[in-house]
Motif scaffolding. Structure first.
Motif, PDB file in Angstrom:
ATOM      1  N   ARG B  22       0.833  -1.213   0.000  1.00 30.21           N
ATOM      2  CA  ARG B  22       0.000   0.000   0.000  1.00 30.21           C
ATOM      3  C   ARG B  22       0.863   1.256   0.000  1.00 30.21           C
ATOM      4  N   ASP B  25       2.053   1.859  -3.443  1.00 24.78           N
ATOM      5  CA  ASP B  25       0.970   2.379  -4.289  1.00 24.78           C
ATOM      6  C   ASP B  25       0.756   3.866  -4.034  1.00 24.78           C
ATOM      7  N   LYS B  26       0.689   4.201  -2.746  1.00 24.82           N
ATOM      8  CA  LYS B  26       0.414   5.604  -2.390  1.00 24.82           C
ATOM      9  C   LYS B  26       1.539   6.518  -2.886  1.00 24.82           C
TER      10      LYS B  26
END
Lengths: 180, 161
Positions: B22, B25-26
Motif C-alpha cells: 500500500r 501504491d500511495k
C-alpha cells in the motif's frame, strides 16, 4: 488492447483516473519483472515508481505504439539494466538474493510464496543478466522477440541466441539439480 | 513434448506473482499525479499567450490588413488608370508601335536626352542626329519631332525637313 487505447486517450487528456487504472492494471506485473531481473524488492519498487512518474510526465504527448504493457515492461527492463550496471561491481549472485516478498506489508501482499517460484527465481539468477532479461521479457511479459529487440536496441538474432543459450543453460542447471 | 518446450513451460507457469504494498501504491500514485499536474501546468503555460502578446499580435494583424488593403487598392487604381476602366486591353505589339529599329533607337536616345537635360538636351540630340545627313534642322521644332514619334511623320515632319 482496446481498453489500453481508451485509457491512453484519457490519460493524454489529463485524466488521473486513467493513470490510476493503468497503474492498478500493470503494477504487479511490472514489480514482478523488476524483482526477477534485479533480485532486490526495494530497488524493484523504486524502479516501478520511477517508471510511472516518468510515464505521468508524458501526458498529452504519449503515443501508443505496440502494447502498453510492452512499453512499460521495456521501461522497467531498461531501468533495471541501468541499475544492474551501476552495481555490477557488487555481487548480485545467489548469495545476496533477497528473500522475495520479505518486505511486503501484510498477508494479502505477499510476494512469491511458493517454493517452486522461489526455485525458478534462484535458477534464473544463475543466468547472465542479458539472457535472464530476454527470457523473462518473452516468457513472463509475453513480448515477442521483435519487440524485445527493438526495446533493447539489439538485433533479433541476438535476442534469439540469448534466449536459446539462456534456456540451454537453465536446462543444464535443472538437470544438475535433479541429478544431485 | 520437446525439451525446449518443457523448459519454456516450466518457466512460464512459475511466473512470480508479486503484489505491491500500500505504501508503494500511495507513494507512486501521489508522485505520478504530481508529475502529471506539473506537466499539464507547464504545457498550458507554454501555450497560453500573454496579454502583451495578444495586443502585439492584434496590432500586427491590423497593420497587416491595412497594408494589404492599401496595396490592393493602389494596384487596382494603377491598372484602371493605365488601361481605362472598361476599355479593351491594349493588344498592340512592339512591332506595331515602333515602325523600325531606327525609330526605336531614336526614340530611346531622345528619351534619355530629355531625362538628362530636358528640352535643350533633346534639341541638341536631334541636331547631332541630323548633322551627318547634311540636313539643317533649324526649322525642326520639338513638336514636330514628337509628332514624328507618334507616327505622323508623313503628314508633317519630313515634308518640312
Amino acid at each position: 488492447m482496446v481498453e489500453d487505447k481508451i485509457l491512453v486517450w484519457k490519460f493524454n487528456r489529463g485524466s488521473k483516473d486513467a493513470l490510476r487504472r493503468i497503474y492498478e492494471k500493470y503494477k504487479d506485473d511490472l514489480l514482478g519483472l523488476a524483482i526477477t531481473l534485479l533480485k532486490d524488492r526495494s530497488v524493484a519498487e523504486d524502479i516501478v515508481h520511477d517508471v510511472f512518474v516518468s510515464f505521468a510526465q508524458t501526458t498529452g504527448t504519449y503515443h501508443l505504439s505496440g502494447t502498453l504493457k510492452g512499453y512499460l515492461s521495456t521501461c522497467v527492463a531498461n531501468r533495471a539494466r541501468d541499475r544492474n550496471r551501476l552495481r555490477s561491481g557488487t555481487n548480485t549472485g545467489l548469495d545476496v538474493v533477497e528473500a522475495l516478498g520479505s518486505s511486503s506489508d501484510g498477508p494479502t501482499e505477499h510476494a512469491i510464496g511458493s517454493e517452486e517460484s522461489g526455485r525458478l527465481d534462484d535458477l534464473l539468477a544463475r543466468l547472465p543478466y542479458e539472457q535472464r532479461e530476454v527470457i523473462v521479457l518473452h516468457l513472463h511479459q509475453g513480448m515477442r522477440f521483435r519487440e524485445i529487440a527493438k526495446a533493447l536496441g539489439i538485433s533479433i538474432n541476438t535476442v534469439q541466441s540469448r534466449y536459446r543459450y539462456g534456456l540451454d543453460k537453465l536446462r543444464t542447471i535443472l538437470n544438475s539439480v535433479v541429478t544431485k | 513434448m520437446r525439451p525446449k518446450e518443457n523448459i519454456e513451460k516450466f518457466v512460464r507457469v512459475r511466473k512470480p506473482h508479486v503484489t505491491t504494498s500500500r505504501q508503494m501504491d500511495k507513494r507512486t500514485l501521489d508522485d505520478s499525479f504530481a508529475a502529471m499536474e506539473q506537466t499539464i501546468r507547464t504545457k498550458s503555460a507554454e501555450h497560453k499567450p500573454s496579454v502583451q502578446r495578444i495586443s502585439i499580435l492584434s496590432r500586427m494583424i491590423k497593420l497587416t490588413a491595412a497594408a494589404a488593403v492599401i496595396i490592393v487598392t493602389t494596384g487596382l487604381i494603377a491598372v484602371f488608370v493605365d488601361r481605362g476602366i472598361g476599355e479593351k486591353p491594349d493588344t498592340n505589339t512592339v512591332s506595331e508601335i515602333v515602325k523600325s529599329p531606327v525609330e526605336m533607337m531614336t526614340a530611346m536616345s531622345l528619351e534619355r536626352a530629355f531625362q538628362r537635360g530636358g528640352i535643350e538636351a533633346v534639341e541638341e540630340q536631334s541636331r547631332k542626329a541630323f548633322r551627318p545627313l547634311g540636313l539643317k534642322p533649324k526649322n525642326l521644332s520639338f513638336d514636330q519631332i514628337l509628332a514624328e514619334f507618334n507616327g505622323n511623320c508623313h503628314s508633317t515632319g519630313r515634308t518640312r525637313l
